[in-house]
Design an enzyme around this catalytic site. Sequence first.
Site, PDB file in Angstrom:
ATOM      1  CG  ASP A  49      -0.281  -0.053   2.496  1.00 42.90           C
ATOM      2  OD1 ASP A  49       0.814  -0.359   2.789  1.00 42.90           O
ATOM      3  OD2 ASP A  49      -1.203   0.101   3.585  1.00 42.90           O
ATOM      4  CB  SER A  50       4.625   1.645  -0.079  1.00 41.40           C
ATOM      5  OG  SER A  50       4.711   0.819  -0.942  1.00 41.40           O
ATOM      6  CG  ASP A  88       0.119  -4.112   2.213  1.00 43.63           C
ATOM      7  OD1 ASP A  88       0.557  -5.102   2.960  1.00 43.63           O
ATOM      8  OD2 ASP A  88       1.124  -3.226   1.978  1.00 43.63           O
ATOM      9  CE  LYS A 118       3.340  -5.963   3.685  1.00 45.18           C
ATOM     10  NZ  LYS A 118       2.734  -4.751   4.445  1.00 45.18           N
ATOM     11  CD  GLU A 120       0.897  -1.569   7.850  1.00 44.79           C
ATOM     12  OE1 GLU A 120       0.478  -0.841   8.844  1.00 44.79           O
ATOM     13  OE2 GLU A 120       1.356  -1.062   6.944  1.00 44.79           O
ATOM     14  CD  GLU A 187       7.967  -0.621   7.321  1.00 39.15           C
ATOM     15  OE1 GLU A 187       6.941  -1.087   7.121  1.00 39.15           O
ATOM     16  OE2 GLU A 187       8.228   0.770   6.874  1.00 39.15           O
TER      17      GLU A 187
HETATM   18  O1  KIV Z   1       3.575  -1.052   1.678  1.00 40.80           O
HETATM   19  C1  KIV Z   1       4.807  -1.665   1.436  1.00 40.80           C
HETATM   20  O2  KIV Z   1       5.461  -1.339   0.446  1.00 40.80           O
HETATM   21  C2  KIV Z   1       5.180  -2.505   2.534  1.00 40.80           C
HETATM   22  C3  KIV Z   1       6.676  -2.719   2.469  1.00 40.80           C
HETATM   23  C4  KIV Z   1       7.271  -1.498   3.123  1.00 40.80           C
HETATM   24  C5  KIV Z   1       7.079  -3.982   3.296  1.00 40.80           C
HETATM   25  O3  KIV Z   1       4.371  -2.731   3.407  1.00 40.80           O
END
Ligand code: KIV
Length: 287
Positions: A49-50, A88, A118, A120, A187
Amino acid sequence: MSLPVARRRLMAPDITALKRVKPIVSLTSYHAHTAAIADKYCDFLLVGDSLGMVMHGYETTVPVTLDMMIVHGRAVVRGARRALVVVDMPFGSYEESPAMAFRNAARVMKETDCGAVKLEGGTRMAETIRYLVERGIPVMAHVGLTPQSINVLGGFKTQGQTRDQWAALEEDARIVAEAGAFAVVLEALAAPLAARITEAIPIPTIGIGASAACDGQILVMEDMLGLSPRVAKFVKKFGAVATAIEDAIQAYAEEVSAGRFPADEHAYAMKETAEAPPQGSRKSRKN
Ligand code: KIV
């Protein structure tokens, strides 16, 4: 002559099985072209989600929506042939209840064809991780610095730099493994703590700013390529893509301005034909 055997795409258990076998290589990817390149070298690709910050110019990952993740997830799955693709779950799409998490994660998997999601959170997400895994959704966990909680954390801060923080972070990693996560991202975690967790848990730790002690590494692709304007201390720039892009665009602008581009070789010539029919004849009219 026999045909080469098609290599199948890696699945979540394949990634788990790599612990203590070889360092796991991964990158984020948001689009098909970079996914096709990274696929040759990575065990898994994360549609992180970056992308909200890197692709869409947001200051945090908080505004990212499920629809955004699905659009980019689909593109990456189309580009990659062998690597596991993990997508994510964005902020607000899974925290409320395990049932809500299942509904949204199932939508992500159906609409992108990715192999895992994924999310968090450690201890607070353990029940949800178990719920998803028991219902067929492989989950990668993410502990340490969890960027979706930026507004509570008060910034992108390194975690575990004082020993009083260790117990809770170790428990986060232990409990997500016990709940069935197939791997866990660590992280921005102090190096000795990352080493301790990696030693203690049975699933691979994937480090981003968490030292070489982790079982694998991940970086945001645009950061390591040298495309992102600002990067964290833990990023090594393996390329200078921003400079390469600017040089190319500058050269293009100069050539267009000077009338040197396009040249003859970039233009289409007329096809040789028999004598053209006179204007207005039946043959020259389009149907
Ligand atoms: O969103 C993302 O790119 C991430 C990585 C930093 C692991 O969660």
